[in-house]
Design an enzyme around this catalytic site. Structure first.
Site, short mmCIF file in Angstrom:
data_model
loop_
_atom_site.label_atom_id
_atom_site.label_comp_id
_atom_site.label_asym_id
_atom_site.label_seq_id
_atom_site.Cartn_x
_atom_site.Cartn_y
_atom_site.Cartn_z
CG HIS A 192 6.38 -3.81 2.05
ND1 HIS A 192 7.27 -4.78 2.46
CD2 HIS A 192 5.87 -4.23 0.87
CE1 HIS A 192 7.29 -5.75 1.54
NE2 HIS A 192 6.45 -5.45 0.57
CG ASP A 223 7.36 -4.37 -2.69
OD1 ASP A 223 7.30 -3.65 -3.71
OD2 ASP A 223 6.47 -5.18 -2.40
#
Length: 969
Positions: free
Chosen positions: A375, A106
């Protein structure tokens, strides 16, 4: 916490229960933060037993195993290592498991640091997904989604790793079904916030598998499998089942999956496919056993990342600049706190501070710094309330570590039976009031440092003295922040991992600090500057002469005095205007940067004030919308330092320090500082990957969105150069950076956005950030040979500035007692050469084991009970800062004798070399060696050994990890 309540706790509870019901079922788990919260607060004893069993059977597999899946663009390698180590320490202590595969599906783009990090951790394969859409299409077509990545030019095949890029479907099951308008393959539907529905009915639950539709389901799945199979070299296809926030009701998932897989396998002749539950490890094991010959990829990264022609994910390099700054501040305070505590425990074994409590204080900051590397954390791509959580966890951890460091100082000094000397140690970064006070300054680097610290004082007449009562060079001047205080710059010279005490006295004697004198120049209209008569104002120190053009009050040029090289250099603030209405075109948001056009200059007038003193000269530039405007929009404070005789001022003299004041911005503006020079750079930019290695960034022209697609992350370093001269920028937080013209470098400093995209509105991701930010950048200019020597130590000196702790002296004792003077100027326990960096010195506290088999056995026998943390193991990491061939001297391997390096901590009894996160003994770590044209035989790659006498040779770019045990432990 909300995610735990809404779905995450249910994922672990229901998956564990469901895995127990069918021997064929499997599952992978990634981020330890969620798992540990479940393990500590939700899991029953039965659940815990079942997890142990499932791990032994290989049906539950931890991949990555860090606290989070870290961002790759804007994180520092130090913090990536930390969050991996924290997750791995927990997993190894609790289960004896050692993750061997990654699942970096991701993060928004892939850095070349990550594969090296995972190779050093002992992983056998790496998996990524988000790379440029056009590049992925191309790789897919040519079956090049898998390769052996030699991501470090210096470590090359030694730390290479097999890498799998997910195809265009990425990490989610396809959600469209040709025979139903509901989602596909998601029988548990989609998670609901803040509370799970009482009736267990979730939105968009897929049609249950029945006799009537099972053939249609099977056909849909097989078609997708075959489409993907065409993109890969081997006949195994990785088919990820799940997505974000899935498996919170695992019983409906597994019962439908069982039926479907069973049906396909029963009709495998017809379908031409067999299917099985697998972990990532199962998949990579199958591909590895094919004995295929793989292509090698060099050290080029996959940044930036675009998903469509107008969707360049380059905005997040700057989003939430305040959070990015605090995250890095917290990281460097943690670095200092870890070594300070380690030195204390080693040197004061009978000290009065409770080690377990102290470790908890450090752990609170480890947790906060680890979690923000996510993230959707340091990236600035979270909603405001989640950002507030990150901030408060960081502030709480920082407060704890400041408090710990203060109490260590207090304890070490009061152990000498002068309890009355130290009235208090402040943990606040408060300044110094009218009373006599002391400042304790700790240098966390393993090098001698000469630098200035700045503290606020309430008066101009002050004197500064060291432990021995000698006067210390200092300068005091008016504050740019407040009318009622002054800024006191103190010159500190501190050896590695040592602290010094300075006393600040409110008196005006013959030793009082220099007072900086201020000269204010007239505000200039830069649109009507008189080009004929150039009046240049020089500001000079030993290393540079900086000229300011008095017609515009802008910088004009910089001369590096040793070589007498001059470059024309001017700086201005510009803003990109962006669209906020999706009906009118592409938008910018937390993730994306989509400028309407070129950046627009913001100010028509500049004010100038110069504060000059014998140590510091500060040039203050204020940027106004026009000549008569009341308030300035932007400010730059540029500082040059002059170092008196007798001090090593090489690094200090060679930096031009700039602090910017930006904000609040108007809505839908992205602010950049553009530095334009006469260097012929051919528009080539260099930026760092995570403070670990440098990437070359040639300017690329695209059909659409060229400006945004030429933005890159700068975590610590960016530079431009011509054949003779290099201009380096060093940063204390991440920024987006670009070269939009020859000889130019621009840094994005701040963003404030709003748009009406429904998804952004629903998730509160419009980035309406009205804050003021004050980032700092150091400029270094000179021939490449000079900048090469300076920039590595300089960027670390910026990252790890000395920690300053304030205290008050009680009573009227003019000097510290004799015994204290000796302690404070103690010999440095630690000095490394300038090409080696002390990456880590800490007491991890995790109960690792030197005997893996015994450790695993005791866990399986249930003997591994919660016990006290382990304080006997010191974790030491040493990193070589240079690439092969980068510098004739500094790129050489370095021989280090760990016994003599660590003698200040005690007598070294034993040193074990470990994998990066400490879970493997390096001598037993055998990573898979994948077959390539370069290495046609497959096998295991072995690691280097530590010699018996504790000397190690550290080669370029290596990060070496050791457990050190001392006598008497």
């Amino acid at each position: 916490q909300e995610s735990m309540h809404a779905y995450a706790a249910n994922v672990y509870t229901s998956v564990v229960e469901e895995l127990m019901k069918g021997k064929q079922r499997k599952f992978i788990a990634v981020e330890q933060e969620f798992f540990r919260l479940w393990w500590d607060t939700v899991a029953t004893d039965t659940h815990k037993q079942q997890v142990h069993q499932l791990l032994q059977e290989g049906r539950l597999e931890f991949v990555i195993g860090g606290q989070v899946m870290h961002d790759e663009a804007v994180t520092l390698i130090d913090d990536q290592i930390l969050q991996l180590t924290e997750g791995h320490g927990f997993l190894y202590e609790t289960f004896g498991v050692r993750p061997q595969f990654s699942w970096h599906v991701d993060p928004f783009g892939a850095s070349a640091t990550t594969p090296t990090l995972f190779a050093l951790t002992g992983f056998n394969a790496h998996l990524i997904s988000r790379i440029d859409y056009d590049l992925k299409t191309d790789m897919q077509k040519n079956k090049k989604l898998q390769f052996v990545w030699q991501a470090s030019p210096s470590l090359s095949e030694k730390q290479e790793i097999f890498t799998h890029v997910m195809d265009q479907y990425s990490y989610c099951t396809p959600s469209q079904l040709p025979f139903s308008n509901r989602s596909g393959f998601y029988w548990n539907g989609f998670a609901v916030f803040p509370d799970p529905p009482k009736d267990g009915i979730y939105p968009n639950m897929s049609l249950p598998v029945t006799d009537a539709n099972i053939h249609l389901y099977a056909q849909t799945m097989v078609e997708n499998i075959k489409e993907r199979a065409a993109w890969f070299q081997t006949s195994e296809v990785l088919w990820p089942w799940g997505c974000d926030k899935q498996f919170f009701n695992a019983s409906v998932q597994y019962s439908n999956m069982d039926l479907l897989l069973g049906y396909i396998n029963k009709h495998s002749d017809e379908f031409g496919v067999t299917v099985q539950y697998a972990t990532v490890g199962d998949y990579f094991q199958a591909v590895y056993s094919r004995n295929f010959t793989w292509e090698i990829r060099d050290s080029q990264d996959f940044l930036p990342y675009s998903t469509e022609p107008f969707q360049a994910w380059t905005g997040f390099y700057t989003s939430r600049s305040t959070l990015k700054g605090i995250a890095r501040k917290a990281s460097s305070l943690l670095y200092a706190g870890e070594s300070f505590f380690t030195l204390y425990v080693r040197k004061h074994p009978t000290g009065s501070i409770c080690k377990c409590e102290a470790l908890k204080q450090l752990q609170s900051l480890r947790w906060a710094v680890s979690e923000v590397q996510h993230h959707d954390g340091i990236t600035g791509t979270e909603s405001p309330k989640v950002k507030d959580m990150y901030m408060s966890n960081l502030m709480y951890g920082m407060f704890n570590v400041k408090k710990l460091m203060a109490s260590i100082i207090f304890d070490m000094n009061n152990a000498k039976k002068n309890g009355d000397v130290y009235a208090s140690v402040y943990t606040k970064d408060s300044g110094i009031s009218g009373v006599e006070q002391y400042v304790v300054v700790y240098n966390p680097l393993a090098w001698n440092i000469t630098t200035f610290i700045m503290v606020s004082v309430s008066r101009l007449e002050v004197s500064v003295y060291d432990e021995l009562g000698h006067s210390v060079p200092a300068q005091v001047q008016s504050s740019t922040e407040s009318q009622s205080t002054y800024e006191l710059y103190i010159l500190v010279a501190i050896s590695g991992l040592s602290y010094r005490k300075y006393t600040v006295k409110p008196l005006n004697g013959k030793h009082s600090a220099f007072v900086g004198k201020s000269v204010k120049y007239k505000r200039k209209d830069i649109t009507r500057a008189d080009q004929e008569s150039q009046l240049l104002l020089p500001v000079v120190n030993e290393c540079y002469q900086v000229l300011f053009d008095q017609n515009t009050n802008l910088m004009h040029s910089i001369t590096e005095r040793e070589t007498n090289q001059t470059i024309q250099l001017t700086q201005e603030f510009l803003e990109y205007h962006v669209n906020g209405d999706i009906t009118k075109g592409p938008i910018s948001d937390n993730y994306l940067f989509a400028p309407n056009a070129s950046a627009v200059p913001v100010s028509k007038a500049v004010g100038l004030e110069v504060v000059s003193g014998s140590l510091v000269t500060e040039i203050q530039q204020y940027f106004y919308s026009n000549v008569t405007a009341q308030d300035y929009l932007y400010a730059v404070y540029t500082r040059l330092y002059t170092v008196p005789e007798g001090y090593d001022g090489k690094l200090l003299c060679h930096r031009i320090e700039q602090e910017y004041r930006v904000g609040p911005l108007e809505l839908n503006r992205e602010a950049v500082l553009r530095t334009s020079t006469n260097l012929n750079t051919r528009q080539l930019l260099y930026t760092d990957n995570n403070g670990y290695q440098i990437q070359k960034r040639p300017f690329k022209a695209y059909v659409n969105n060229t400006v945004a697609r030429n933005y890159y992350p700068m975590v610590q370093t960016a530079y431009i150069e011509d054949d003779a001269t290099r201009l380096m920028l060093l940063a204390e937080r991440a920024h987006g950076v670009s070269s939009q013209g020859n000889g130019q470098v621009e840094v994005m400093l701040h963003r404030r956005l709003w748009n009406n995209l429904q998804w952004d509105l629903d998730n509160n991701l419009t980035l309406n950030d009205s804050s003021v930010v004050r980032p700092v950048i150091w400029l270094i200019l000179g021939p490449k040979t000079v900048t090469n020597i300076l920039y590595q130590t300089s960027r670390l000196a910026l990252e790890h500035r000395p920690v300053v702790i304030f205290g008050a002296l009680s009573g009227d004792k003019p000097k510290l007692p004799r015994e204290l003077q000796q302690d404070a100027v103690h010999d440095s326990p630690f000095t490394l050469p300038p090409n080696l960096h002390l990456q880590t010195l800490s007491l991890p506290g995790w109960r690792y084991s030197s005997n893996h088999a015994k450790h695993v056995h005791s866990i399986h026998m249930g003997k591994q009970k919660q016990g006290d943390p382990d304080f006997s193991r010191v974790l030491l990491r040493i990193r070589h800062l240079y690439e092969v061939g980068e510098d004739p001297v500094l790129s050489q391997p370095v021989i280090v004798n760990l016994k003599s390096l660590l003698k200040g901590l005690g007598s070294v009894m034993l040193v074990e070399e470990r994998s990066l996160t400490g879970i493997w003994d390096i001598n037993t770590l055998k990573r898979w060696k994948w077959k390539t044209a370069q290495y046609p035989t497959k096998g295991f790659s072995n690691s280097t050994k530590t010699s018996e006498d504790c000397t190690v040779t550290v080669h370029p770019k290596e990060i070496r990890t050791f457990f050190v045990y001392f006598q008497g432990q």
